[in-house]
Design a protein around this motif. Sequence first.
Motif, short mmCIF file in Angstrom:
data_model
loop_
_atom_site.label_atom_id
_atom_site.label_comp_id
_atom_site.label_asym_id
_atom_site.label_seq_id
_atom_site.Cartn_x
_atom_site.Cartn_y
_atom_site.Cartn_z
N ASN A 77 0.85 -1.19 0.00
CA ASN A 77 0.00 0.00 0.00
C ASN A 77 0.89 1.24 0.00
OD1 ASN A 77 0.77 0.21 2.71
ND2 ASN A 77 -1.22 -0.36 3.49
N TYR A 78 0.30 2.31 -0.47
CA TYR A 78 1.02 3.57 -0.60
C TYR A 78 0.17 4.68 0.03
CZ TYR A 78 3.64 7.43 -2.58
OH TYR A 78 4.39 8.57 -2.73
N GLU A 79 0.77 5.50 0.86
CA GLU A 79 0.06 6.61 1.49
C GLU A 79 -0.24 7.68 0.46
OE1 GLU A 79 1.00 10.17 4.59
OE2 GLU A 79 1.83 8.21 5.11
N VAL A 80 -1.54 7.92 0.20
CA VAL A 80 -1.94 8.92 -0.78
C VAL A 80 -2.39 10.23 -0.13
CG1 VAL A 80 -2.54 7.25 -2.56
CG2 VAL A 80 -4.28 7.95 -0.91
N TYR A 81 -2.76 10.17 1.14
CA TYR A 81 -3.21 11.37 1.85
C TYR A 81 -3.03 11.13 3.35
CZ TYR A 81 -6.11 15.37 3.13
OH TYR A 81 -6.55 16.55 3.66
N ASP A 82 -2.81 12.21 4.09
CA ASP A 82 -2.65 12.10 5.54
C ASP A 82 -3.64 13.05 6.20
OD1 ASP A 82 -1.70 11.34 7.99
OD2 ASP A 82 0.15 12.49 7.88
#
Length: 168
Positions: A80-85
Amino acid sequence: MKKKVLILLVVAVLAIAPAMAASRGSSDDGSFGIGLNLGTNTGLGMKFGMGKFDVIANIGIDALHIGSNGIGLGGDVGFNYEVYDIDIKGPHHMPVTLGLMIPMGFFFGDPFNMNLGVVLVAGLEYQIPDVPLLFYLRLGGGINLEVTNEWRLAGLFNGGIGALWMFD
């Protein structure tokens, strides 16, 4: 008997995890998490942190293939890849992730069944500040290839909620 040994092993790992954990408990590059995953594949959950990109894995009972005439075992591996925080306040934040998982399952019963899929997964994570405990929710859909007496392509749903103890 095998179930008891597996349960004792999982309990032992979770019992010694706090003693071995790093004091900060972040999901930084080089971190590792292990814990419990509840969902379509219920069992041991793992996460290998690589910054915003993470490798994720689950292994356990395949909840979609449990029957009176056998048991299903499954394993998922993906990224998985962090797209928003989502910044809540102070040190509190919730990363939103997108990723791809490859779930694999084996049903040991009558008849034997094997499945292999590809799932697009969206997730939400929260780590308690100053505690190496990470909670997550992952949901996704994709396609699945089932192999029994014949080959069949079908839609697939995958989901899980869990908690991981993070190590640096």
